[in-house]
Design a protein around this motif. Structure first.
Motif, PDB file in Angstrom:
ATOM      1  N   UNK A 117      -2.702  13.551   3.547  1.00  0.00           N
ATOM      2  CA  UNK A 117      -1.625  14.518   3.694  1.00  0.00           C
ATOM      3  C   UNK A 117      -1.430  14.893   5.160  1.00  0.00           C
ATOM      4  N   UNK A 118      -0.169  15.191   5.500  1.00  0.00           N
ATOM      5  CA  UNK A 118       0.177  15.737   6.806  1.00  0.00           C
ATOM      6  C   UNK A 118       1.189  16.848   6.581  1.00  0.00           C
ATOM      7  N   UNK A 119       0.862  18.038   7.014  1.00  0.00           N
ATOM      8  CA  UNK A 119       1.780  19.155   6.841  1.00  0.00           C
ATOM      9  C   UNK A 119       2.116  19.452   5.404  1.00  0.00           C
ATOM     10  N   UNK A 120       1.166  19.211   4.493  1.00  0.00           N
ATOM     11  CA  UNK A 120       1.373  19.517   3.087  1.00  0.00           C
ATOM     12  C   UNK A 120       2.058  18.417   2.293  1.00  0.00           C
ATOM     13  N   UNK A 121       2.442  17.319   2.934  1.00  0.00           N
ATOM     14  CA  UNK A 121       3.081  16.204   2.238  1.00  0.00           C
ATOM     15  C   UNK A 121       2.156  14.991   2.280  1.00  0.00           C
ATOM     16  N   UNK A 122       2.123  14.213   1.186  1.00  0.00           N
ATOM     17  CA  UNK A 122       1.368  12.973   1.195  1.00  0.00           C
ATOM     18  C   UNK A 122       2.123  11.971   2.073  1.00  0.00           C
ATOM     19  N   UNK A 123       1.458  11.465   3.105  1.00  0.00           N
ATOM     20  CA  UNK A 123       2.118  10.589   4.072  1.00  0.00           C
ATOM     21  C   UNK A 123       1.587   9.162   4.035  1.00  0.00           C
ATOM     22  N   UNK A 124       0.386   8.971   3.498  1.00  0.00           N
ATOM     23  CA  UNK A 124      -0.154   7.615   3.397  1.00  0.00           C
ATOM     24  C   UNK A 124      -1.156   7.548   2.262  1.00  0.00           C
ATOM     25  N   UNK A 125      -1.513   6.315   1.897  1.00  0.00           N
ATOM     26  CA  UNK A 125      -2.418   6.114   0.773  1.00  0.00           C
ATOM     27  C   UNK A 125      -3.047   4.733   0.918  1.00  0.00           C
ATOM     28  N   UNK A 126      -4.356   4.658   0.747  1.00  0.00           N
ATOM     29  CA  UNK A 126      -5.068   3.384   0.785  1.00  0.00           C
ATOM     30  C   UNK A 126      -5.728   3.152  -0.571  1.00  0.00           C
ATOM     31  N   UNK A 127      -5.780   1.884  -0.982  1.00  0.00           N
ATOM     32  CA  UNK A 127      -6.303   1.565  -2.304  1.00  0.00           C
ATOM     33  C   UNK A 127      -7.078   0.258  -2.272  1.00  0.00           C
ATOM     34  N   UNK A 128      -8.043   0.170  -3.196  1.00  0.00           N
ATOM     35  CA  UNK A 128      -8.802  -1.054  -3.415  1.00  0.00           C
ATOM     36  C   UNK A 128      -8.745  -1.365  -4.900  1.00  0.00           C
ATOM     37  N   UNK A 129      -8.320  -2.573  -5.248  1.00  0.00           N
ATOM     38  CA  UNK A 129      -8.257  -3.023  -6.635  1.00  0.00           C
ATOM     39  C   UNK A 129      -9.435  -3.953  -6.907  1.00  0.00           C
ATOM     40  N   UNK A 130     -10.117  -3.716  -8.042  1.00  0.00           N
ATOM     41  CA  UNK A 130     -11.278  -4.523  -8.396  1.00  0.00           C
ATOM     42  C   UNK A 130     -11.180  -4.996  -9.841  1.00  0.00           C
ATOM     43  N   UNK A 131     -11.783  -6.149 -10.094  1.00  0.00           N
ATOM     44  CA  UNK A 131     -11.940  -6.665 -11.449  1.00  0.00           C
ATOM     45  C   UNK A 131     -13.395  -7.060 -11.630  1.00  0.00           C
TER      46      UNK A 131
END
Length: 278
Positions: A117-131
């Motif tokens: 979050x930046x200034x109360x807003x979600x600005x980025x997101x990182x993810x890892x997908x696994x099987x």
């Protein structure tokens, strides 16, 4: 392993959600200042949606809460696909979303999204997908904002050290309602779509108290569940058009006494949607 991105951007899934304007509570938990054109201000929590298409296939989605916080979304289709989303909070903010994807004939994929979050807003997101605890791919998402609304998101997919492609969602607004959605893709197996919405009612969207960060996430990652076509609108569209496919149809709603839709029918193939509330 096949990289599967089966997503119901078919413009008939339950595509009616709430506004992301500056009058809303930052978590989306309360409708601060929202005017629906009527005096009934009762706020309901969405419990269940059942979407039946013209062929009789059914998608059922249920919603779980901790007090007023949305904590889990579970979708299952009559074709055997299942999708689960678990929301983890840090105070009032959604800090993490855990997604489980089970599709017919495919291995289960578990993806963990960490939100920034930046200034109360979600600005980025990182993810890892696994099987089976083996990494399949990573995702890096950046969100865009206009002065009054979220305007889009770009997600880049990487397998090992190889970039596979990206998704880009672009939103257009007229007043408090989203009137255009365009998804551009260079990722294998992921469809592109452009949709226009119009002819809005003055009633309440059933997702009005969902966290804004979860709705931002849903633009690119709500697999087998609600399309983001109207994800940030204050009201419910009644006309929708798929650009390039010459597909256009109308929605007819039935409302309860609190001015929420409890049923909807589509003019194109007789598809039906029902809504249940707590």
């Amino acid at each position: 392993m096949k990289l599967s991105f089966k997503i119901l951007v078919v413009v008939g899934a339950f595509l009616i959600t709430s506004s992301c304007d500056s009058t809303r509570d930052i978590t989306g938990d309360s409708l601060v200042g929202v005017n629906y054109g009527n005096t009934n201000t009762s706020v309901k929590k969405l419990k269940k949606i059942e979407d039946t298409n013209g062929d009789g296939d059914v998608l059922t989605t249920t919603y779980t809460y901790d007090a007023d916080k949305l904590t889990k979304v579970y979708s299952k289709s009559s074709l055997g696909d299942e999708y689960t989303y678990v929301l983890v909070y840090n105070g009032t903010e959604v800090s993490q979303i855990k997604q489980t994807q089970k599709e017919e004939g495919e291995s289960q994929v578990d993806t963990t999204y960490d939100l920034v979050y930046t200034g109360g807003k979600v600005t980025s997101m990182k993810a890892v997908a696994k099987s089976s605890d083996v990494e399949v791919y990573k995702i890096d998402t950046k969100f865009r904002y206009s002065p009054s609304n979220i305007s889009g998101a770009e997600s880049t997919f990487v397998m090992g050290t190889t970039e596979m492609g990206s998704l880009d969602s672009a939103l257009g607004f007229t007043g408090p309602n989203i009137t255009s959605f365009k998804l551009t893709s260079t990722v294998p197996f992921f469809p592109e779509v452009e949709i226009l919405m119009s002819n809005f009612d003055d009633k309440k969207n059933p997702f009005a108290n969902f966290p804004e960060a979860f709705k931002a996430f849903s633009m690119n990652f709500m697999l087998g569940s609600s399309s983001p076509v109207a994800m940030f609108s204050q009201n419910n569209y009644k006309t929708i058009k798929v650009v390039g496919d010459s597909v256009s149809y109308n929605m007819t709603y039935t409302y309860n006494t609190d001015n929420y839709p409890v049923a909807a029918t589509r003019s194109d193939n007789g598809g039906k949607i029902t809504f249940e509330y707590y």
